[in-house]
Design an enzyme around this catalytic site. Structure first.
Site, PDB file in Angstrom:
ATOM      1  N   CYS A  33       0.828  -1.211   0.000  1.00  0.00           N
ATOM      2  CA  CYS A  33       0.000   0.000   0.000  1.00  0.00           C
ATOM      3  C   CYS A  33       0.859   1.256   0.000  1.00  0.00           C
ATOM      4  CB  CYS A  33      -0.957   0.009   1.194  1.00  0.00           C
ATOM      5  SG  CYS A  33      -0.114   0.080   2.785  1.00  0.00           S
ATOM      6  N   ASP A  35       2.418   2.609   2.541  1.00  0.00           N
ATOM      7  CA  ASP A  35       2.376   3.386   3.779  1.00  0.00           C
ATOM      8  C   ASP A  35       3.648   3.177   4.605  1.00  0.00           C
ATOM      9  OD1 ASP A  35      -0.038   4.039   2.858  1.00  0.00           O
ATOM     10  OD2 ASP A  35      -1.211   3.209   4.499  1.00  0.00           O
ATOM     11  N   CYS A  59      -2.530   5.709   5.487  1.00  0.00           N
ATOM     12  CA  CYS A  59      -3.982   5.809   5.502  1.00  0.00           C
ATOM     13  C   CYS A  59      -4.484   6.226   6.893  1.00  0.00           C
ATOM     14  CB  CYS A  59      -4.592   4.464   5.116  1.00  0.00           C
ATOM     15  SG  CYS A  59      -4.425   3.230   6.412  1.00  0.00           S
ATOM     16  N   CYS A 103      -2.834  -2.455   8.780  1.00  0.00           N
ATOM     17  CA  CYS A 103      -2.389  -1.122   9.229  1.00  0.00           C
ATOM     18  C   CYS A 103      -1.951  -1.202  10.701  1.00  0.00           C
ATOM     19  CB  CYS A 103      -3.500  -0.107   9.071  1.00  0.00           C
ATOM     20  SG  CYS A 103      -4.373  -0.207   7.493  1.00  0.00           S
TER      21      CYS A 103
HETATM   22 FE1  FES Z   1      -1.673   0.190   4.299  1.00  0.00          FE
HETATM   23 FE2  FES Z   1      -3.355   1.336   5.931  1.00  0.00          FE
HETATM   24  S1  FES Z   1      -3.715   0.827   3.843  1.00  0.00           S
HETATM   25  S2  FES Z   1      -1.304   0.875   6.294  1.00  0.00           S
END
Ligand code: FES
Length: 146
Positions: A33, A35, A59, A103
């Site tokens: 993702c 992040d 996110c 996450c």
């Molecule tokens: Fe990857 Fe939240 S979508 S940490």
């Protein structure tokens, strides 16, 4: 979809920022993702976490889990901080949707990375702490997190 606690920690994240001269700092990401979370810890001579700060490029759930994770580890011993798992963070937030469970894993791994850095700097071994991964995708593929 999100609990009130998640929305609260997303809208008013606690402990955002950096620490000057932290005892330990750890950065982890999720290549899938994109992040990234960085955790700073200040640990006193008795092994108590006095301060925790974070910076998260990610996110809303990642921001909320980082915020809650910093709140949960403050005032704790290193061993107690190790018990702040992704499940503990999710429970404290009254849950996360299944797609957002990873996450919370960023938060757990960021705490571990900061503790690992602390241990490295002090030449100590923290019992029960495994070398953290820099990309949690490696972990989510190995194990089931739910
Ligand atoms: Fe990857 Fe939240 S979508 S940490």
């Amino acid at each position: 979809m999100y609990s009130e606690k998640v929305m609260d920690h997303f809208n008013n994240p606690r402990n955002v920022g950096e620490l000057e001269n932290p005892s330990g700092v750890g950065t982890v990401g999720n290549a899938k993702c994109g992040d990234i979370m960085r955790m700073y810890l200040d640990i006193d001579g008795n092994g108590i976490i006095q301060e925790a700060r974070f910076k998260t490029f990610g996110c809303g759930a990642a921001v909320a889990t980082s915020s809650m994770a910093t709140e949960l580890v403050k005032g704790k011993t290193i061993q107690q901080a190790l018990a702040v798992t992704n499940r503990a963070v999710m429970e404290a937030l009254d849950g996360l949707p299944p797609a957002k469970v990873h996450c919370s894993l960023l938060a757990e791994e960021a705490i571990h990375a900061a503790l690992w850095d602390y241990a490295q700097k002090h030449g100590i071994v923290i019992e029960g702490l495994e070398k953290p991964v820099s990309d949690i995708e490696e972990k989510t593929q190995e194990e089931e997190y739910s």
